[in-house]
Design a protein around this motif. Structure first.
Motif, PDB file in Angstrom:
ATOM      1  N   PHE A  66       0.768  -1.082   0.108  1.00 24.44           N
ATOM      2  CA  PHE A  66      -0.089  -0.169   0.203  1.00 24.44           C
ATOM      3  C   PHE A  66       0.793   1.117  -0.090  1.00 24.44           C
ATOM      4  O   PHE A  66       2.056   1.210   0.018  1.00 24.44           O
ATOM      5  CB  PHE A  66      -0.943  -0.178   1.248  1.00 24.44           C
ATOM      6  CG  PHE A  66      -1.844  -1.298   1.373  1.00 24.44           C
ATOM      7  CD1 PHE A  66      -2.926  -1.097   0.969  1.00 24.44           C
ATOM      8  CD2 PHE A  66      -1.351  -2.433   1.727  1.00 24.44           C
ATOM      9  CE1 PHE A  66      -3.924  -2.255   0.985  1.00 24.44           C
ATOM     10  CE2 PHE A  66      -2.341  -3.675   1.962  1.00 24.44           C
ATOM     11  CZ  PHE A  66      -3.535  -3.471   1.299  1.00 24.44           C
ATOM     12  N   GLN A  82       4.008   5.937  -6.573  1.00 27.24           N
ATOM     13  CA  GLN A  82       3.889   4.678  -7.238  1.00 27.24           C
ATOM     14  C   GLN A  82       4.666   4.218  -8.158  1.00 27.24           C
ATOM     15  O   GLN A  82       5.217   3.154  -8.200  1.00 27.24           O
ATOM     16  CB  GLN A  82       2.234   4.553  -7.610  1.00 27.24           C
ATOM     17  CG  GLN A  82       2.056   3.147  -8.274  1.00 27.24           C
ATOM     18  CD  GLN A  82       0.832   3.151  -8.911  1.00 27.24           C
ATOM     19  OE1 GLN A  82       0.546   2.218  -9.755  1.00 27.24           O
ATOM     20  NE2 GLN A  82      -0.165   4.216  -8.867  1.00 27.24           N
ATOM     21  N   HIS A 101      -1.526  -2.166  -4.116  1.00 32.30           N
ATOM     22  CA  HIS A 101      -2.859  -1.305  -3.871  1.00 32.30           C
ATOM     23  C   HIS A 101      -2.334   0.236  -3.779  1.00 32.30           C
ATOM     24  O   HIS A 101      -2.188   0.815  -2.764  1.00 32.30           O
ATOM     25  CB  HIS A 101      -3.489  -1.713  -2.552  1.00 32.30           C
ATOM     26  CG  HIS A 101      -3.773  -3.113  -2.263  1.00 32.30           C
ATOM     27  ND1 HIS A 101      -4.922  -3.783  -2.598  1.00 32.30           N
ATOM     28  CD2 HIS A 101      -2.694  -4.321  -2.006  1.00 32.30           C
ATOM     29  CE1 HIS A 101      -4.613  -5.110  -2.259  1.00 32.30           C
ATOM     30  NE2 HIS A 101      -3.531  -5.234  -1.908  1.00 32.30           N
ATOM     31  N   MET A 103      -2.785   4.330  -4.388  1.00 32.34           N
ATOM     32  CA  MET A 103      -3.645   5.271  -4.277  1.00 32.34           C
ATOM     33  C   MET A 103      -4.228   5.857  -5.557  1.00 32.34           C
ATOM     34  O   MET A 103      -3.439   6.045  -6.476  1.00 32.34           O
ATOM     35  CB  MET A 103      -3.111   6.649  -3.300  1.00 32.34           C
ATOM     36  CG  MET A 103      -2.921   6.076  -2.044  1.00 32.34           C
ATOM     37  SD  MET A 103      -2.292   7.600  -0.945  1.00 32.34           S
ATOM     38  CE  MET A 103      -2.927   6.916   0.730  1.00 32.34           C
ATOM     39  N   GLN A 116     -12.256   6.698  -2.058  1.00 28.39           N
ATOM     40  CA  GLN A 116     -12.117   5.226  -2.850  1.00 28.39           C
ATOM     41  C   GLN A 116     -10.971   4.502  -1.999  1.00 28.39           C
ATOM     42  O   GLN A 116     -11.218   3.390  -2.072  1.00 28.39           O
ATOM     43  CB  GLN A 116     -11.651   5.600  -4.351  1.00 28.39           C
ATOM     44  CG  GLN A 116     -12.915   5.906  -5.161  1.00 28.39           C
ATOM     45  CD  GLN A 116     -12.081   6.236  -6.689  1.00 28.39           C
ATOM     46  OE1 GLN A 116     -11.205   5.691  -7.111  1.00 28.39           O
ATOM     47  NE2 GLN A 116     -12.622   7.522  -7.255  1.00 28.39           N
ATOM     48  N   TYR A 117     -10.047   5.141  -1.757  1.00 30.16           N
ATOM     49  CA  TYR A 117      -8.957   4.305  -0.960  1.00 30.16           C
ATOM     50  C   TYR A 117      -9.309   3.839   0.263  1.00 30.16           C
ATOM     51  O   TYR A 117      -8.972   2.619   0.643  1.00 30.16           O
ATOM     52  CB  TYR A 117      -7.542   5.371  -0.886  1.00 30.16           C
ATOM     53  CG  TYR A 117      -6.448   4.661  -0.856  1.00 30.16           C
ATOM     54  CD1 TYR A 117      -6.054   3.349  -2.042  1.00 30.16           C
ATOM     55  CD2 TYR A 117      -5.621   4.391   0.030  1.00 30.16           C
ATOM     56  CE1 TYR A 117      -4.896   2.515  -1.857  1.00 30.16           C
ATOM     57  CE2 TYR A 117      -4.388   3.535   0.225  1.00 30.16           C
ATOM     58  CZ  TYR A 117      -4.053   2.784  -0.774  1.00 30.16           C
ATOM     59  OH  TYR A 117      -2.824   1.852  -0.827  1.00 30.16           O
ATOM     60  N   GLU A 118     -10.082   4.876   0.989  1.00 34.41           N
ATOM     61  CA  GLU A 118     -10.406   4.372   2.291  1.00 34.41           C
ATOM     62  C   GLU A 118     -11.329   3.126   2.408  1.00 34.41           C
ATOM     63  O   GLU A 118     -11.420   2.304   2.876  1.00 34.41           O
ATOM     64  CB  GLU A 118     -11.336   5.577   2.840  1.00 34.41           C
ATOM     65  CG  GLU A 118     -11.971   5.320   4.391  1.00 34.41           C
ATOM     66  CD  GLU A 118     -12.027   6.455   5.035  1.00 34.41           C
ATOM     67  OE1 GLU A 118     -13.298   6.546   5.927  1.00 34.41           O
ATOM     68  OE2 GLU A 118     -11.252   7.348   5.207  1.00 34.41           O
ATOM     69  N   HIS A 120     -11.639   1.052   0.005  1.00 35.00           N
ATOM     70  CA  HIS A 120     -10.665  -0.027  -0.421  1.00 35.00           C
ATOM     71  C   HIS A 120     -10.140  -0.697   0.714  1.00 35.00           C
ATOM     72  O   HIS A 120     -10.027  -1.888   0.937  1.00 35.00           O
ATOM     73  CB  HIS A 120      -9.869   0.178  -1.356  1.00 35.00           C
ATOM     74  CG  HIS A 120      -8.722  -1.085  -1.867  1.00 35.00           C
ATOM     75  ND1 HIS A 120      -9.124  -1.947  -2.542  1.00 35.00           N
ATOM     76  CD2 HIS A 120      -7.618  -1.074  -1.802  1.00 35.00           C
ATOM     77  CE1 HIS A 120      -8.199  -3.042  -2.958  1.00 35.00           C
ATOM     78  NE2 HIS A 120      -7.070  -2.395  -2.177  1.00 35.00           N
ATOM     79  N   VAL A 165      -8.101   7.868   5.244  1.00 41.70           N
ATOM     80  CA  VAL A 165      -7.562   8.754   4.177  1.00 41.70           C
ATOM     81  C   VAL A 165      -7.983   9.817   4.063  1.00 41.70           C
ATOM     82  O   VAL A 165      -9.410  10.106   4.009  1.00 41.70           O
ATOM     83  CB  VAL A 165      -7.652   7.785   3.072  1.00 41.70           C
ATOM     84  CG1 VAL A 165      -6.551   8.433   1.696  1.00 41.70           C
ATOM     85  CG2 VAL A 165      -7.024   6.096   3.117  1.00 41.70           C
TER      86      VAL A 165
END
Length: 243
Positions: A66, A82, A101, A103, A116-118, A120, A165
């Motif tokens: 992550f 990333q 995974h 962001m 969205q990330y939260e 996930h 997040v």
């Protein structure tokens, strides 16, 4: 909280020590729970660590990667955390794509990407309402202003305590970042700090009294282990308070 500070002779020694510590934590997590969850930081200091991890023979199918924060740029941007981690590490090993995974950074509104990330993370860690994920390893850096992740001095993100997040702000540029409660839920947090330009901020972060909102790294007081790995240039002359 188990807190330990180590001052290493130089950057190479810092990278080697961080590799030993990170690998030990990864192996412990896999042995205890069958998988390891690790959150990565950006910046130049962890890049040689990622390159060193890529050379290891690990059960990659049991490693889930992550990110603790991300600049709001496309994944192929030179500024993308990333992209750096993929080039230094993830593209070099046989890790399943679904174990990575990143962001998201494509939503028109960064707040939507943070949500969205939260979502996930909640699904992956099977969290109940109000719970925060307990990552096995959380790698952090610190800027010469005392920021960590994308939690910058005197920004709104520092006060977000009910989200996993949120949106950080760097000179008007949005970032996606873990919140302080998420960072503090980690089982093991490892700071990698190098360079003489970090001395002034470190002195304030380690001071018995200072303003947390001016030096956000002070907020990092995790439930698990906390390691500060410094090279000599960063740690020179640092007065550590009595534990």
């Amino acid at each position: 909280m188990h807190k330990k500070v180590e001052v290493l002779p130089d950057l190479a020694a810092l990278v080697q020590r961080s590799l030993e510590l990170t690998l030990a934590q990864m192996h412990n997590a896999i042995q205890a729970r069958g998988l390891c969850t690790i959150a990565l930081s950006g910046g130049s200091t962890p890049k040689p660590l990622y390159e060193a991890i890529a050379a290891q023979a690990l059960p990659w199918e049991k490693v889930h990667v992550f990110w603790g924060d991300e600049r709001y740029v496309s994944p192929d941007s030179p500024d993308s955390n990333q992209r750096m981690a993929r080039q230094a590490w993830l593209d070099k090993v046989e890790i399943p794509a679904e174990n990575i995974h990143p962001m998201p950074t494509s939503a028109a509104d960064p707040a939507d990407a943070a949500l969205q990330y939260e979502t996930h993370l909640k699904e992956f860690f099977q969290l109940k309402s109000g719970e925060f994920p307990a990552l096995d390893v959380n790698l952090l850096g610190m800027g010469d202003d005392g920021h960590t992740a994308s939690l910058f001095p005197h920004t709104a993100a520092l006060q977000v305590c009910d989200r996993i997040v949120t949106v950080g702000n760097k000179d008007g540029q949005p970032r996606i970042t873990f919140t302080i409660p998420t960072i503090n839920q980690a089982r093991c947090t490892i700071f990698l700090v190098s360079g003489a330009n970090k001395q002034a901020a470190l002195a304030q972060v380690f001071a018995s009294v200072a303003d947390d909102y001016t030096y956000p790294a002070r907020f990092v007081q995790p439930q698990g282990e906390l390691w500060w790995l410094l090279d000599r240039a960063a740690g020179q002359g640092l007065q550590l308070p009595e534990e």
